[in-house]
Design an enzyme around this catalytic site. Structure first.
Site, PDB file in Angstrom:
ATOM      1  N   ASP A   1     -84.481  21.337  -7.364  1.00 17.78           N
ATOM      2  CA  ASP A   1     -84.156  20.766  -8.538  1.00 17.78           C
ATOM      3  C   ASP A   1     -82.855  20.212  -8.670  1.00 17.78           C
ATOM      4  O   ASP A   1     -82.086  21.136  -8.975  1.00 17.78           O
ATOM      5  CB  ASP A   1     -84.770  21.104  -9.905  1.00 17.78           C
ATOM      6  CG  ASP A   1     -86.369  20.820  -9.937  1.00 17.78           C
ATOM      7  OD1 ASP A   1     -86.625  19.799  -9.769  1.00 17.78           O
ATOM      8  OD2 ASP A   1     -86.935  21.924 -10.116  1.00 17.78           O
TER       9      ASP A   1
ATOM     10  N   ASP B   1     -76.929  24.136  -8.260  1.00 16.29           N
ATOM     11  CA  ASP B   1     -76.213  23.168  -9.153  1.00 16.29           C
ATOM     12  C   ASP B   1     -76.151  23.458 -10.569  1.00 16.29           C
ATOM     13  O   ASP B   1     -75.201  23.101 -11.161  1.00 16.29           O
ATOM     14  CB  ASP B   1     -76.918  21.799  -9.109  1.00 16.29           C
ATOM     15  CG  ASP B   1     -78.242  21.772 -10.068  1.00 16.29           C
ATOM     16  OD1 ASP B   1     -78.914  22.607  -9.854  1.00 16.29           O
ATOM     17  OD2 ASP B   1     -78.476  21.027 -11.003  1.00 16.29           O
TER      18      ASP B   1
ATOM     19  N   ASP C   1     -81.247  26.135  -3.963  1.00 17.28           N
ATOM     20  CA  ASP C   1     -82.254  25.391  -4.846  1.00 17.28           C
ATOM     21  C   ASP C   1     -82.782  24.089  -4.550  1.00 17.28           C
ATOM     22  O   ASP C   1     -82.440  23.347  -3.829  1.00 17.28           O
ATOM     23  CB  ASP C   1     -81.165  25.242  -6.274  1.00 17.28           C
ATOM     24  CG  ASP C   1     -81.653  24.509  -7.356  1.00 17.28           C
ATOM     25  OD1 ASP C   1     -82.553  24.782  -7.852  1.00 17.28           O
ATOM     26  OD2 ASP C   1     -81.116  23.563  -7.933  1.00 17.28           O
TER      27      ASP C   1
HETATM   28 MG    MG Z   1     -81.319  22.941  -9.970  1.00 14.32          MG
END
Ligand code: MG
Length: 272
Positions: free
Chosen positions: A12, A215, A10
């Site tokens: 961001d 996350d 990922d």
């Molecule tokens: Mg993220």
């Protein structure tokens, strides 16, 4: 012979720090992957235009997955075999899994008119508003608006969001929670896209060890489909409680710091 390691990550709040979008803390680990010739595949809710920007910044030449698994872009000469399900788009082969943006916008407008006026997506926002919600520069916010298959949106309250979720299910659409926004999308997710690339890499290298790092909730499907999954801490120092399953590894650091730790630990454990 040791299996080839392929990393799906990922961007961001994982490889890019939540507020500053800096990847400096992860740079030593990115450089190491580069030296070892291990593919790093970005798997993000970002648009193709944004992801291309970050690929260039990190000198990454590998395939990438955009808009929460809606499309896979593979550099044309990357795999030495044809990929029949892919279409040529500029210098890439593209595999499309997502629902066209126009359909998502129609659904969101329906929700605003019939469920709650607080639902607002990127398509309803000015460039300035997107800049203030994301902390992006005008240039980057403009790239973030070039959406093809996924609409980030906000809703005022959880109660309203739940009503929209129920309506989305009826319409065959899906809502995922990212690190900043809710995302309205079709029947795509990061897991389905990662599986396709995993299979292509397996065909190429014979056998691979796949790694996933994320996350938040929109990373869950990706993390579940890889051989080894790592969750980094969110900017507030907590793990996303929506992401939990047996065998999930918890990196100690926040965002890119956790990312660096995860890669170093992983390479050590796999004897690289
Ligand atoms: Mg993220």
């Amino acid at each position: 012979m040791k299996k080839k390691i392929v990393i799906f990550s990922d961007l961001d709040s994982t490889l890019l720090e939540h507020h500053s979008y800096s990847f400096e803390a992860a740079r030593p680990a990115i450089d190491l992957l580069h030296q070892l010739g291990l593919p790093l595949v970005f798997c993000t809710s970002k648009t193709r235009a944004e992801t291309e920007y970050w690929r260039e910044k990190m000198r990454n030449h590998h395939p990438f997955i955009v808009e929460n698994g809606a499309a896979i872009y593979i550099p044309s000469d990357y795999f030495p075999f044809p990929i029949p399900e892919a279409k040529e788009v500029s210098d890439y082969l593209r595999i499309e899994l997502g629902t066209p943006y126009k359909k998502l916008r129609e659904f969101l407008i329906f929700c605003r008119n019939h469920i709650t006026p607080s639902v607002r997506g990127f398509g309803d926002m000015s460039l300035e508003e997107i800049m203030s919600l994301t902390g992006l520069s005008a240039e980057m916010a403009a790239l973030a608006r070039e959406r093809e298959y996924d609409e980030p949106f906000v809703a005022q309250e959880d109660k309203e969001l739940n009503l929209v979720k129920r309506e989305a299910e009826k319409a065959g659409l899906k809502i995922l929670g990212g690190s900043r926004f809710n995302h309205l999308a079709g029947n795509n997710d990061k897991g389905k896209a990662v599986l396709i690339l995993k299979n292509l890499y397996t065909r190429y290298y014979g056998s691979i060890t796949s790694i996933g790092i994320g996350d938040s909730h929109n990373d869950l499907a990706m993390l579940k489909i890889v051989d080894q999954a790592f969750l980094v801490k969110q900017y507030n120092g907590n793990y996303d409680h929506r992401v939990a399953f047996r065998g999930l590894n918890y990196a100690q650091g926040i965002g890119p710091e956790g990312w660096r730790e995860a890669i170093f630990l992983l390479l050590k454990n796999l004897g690289r």
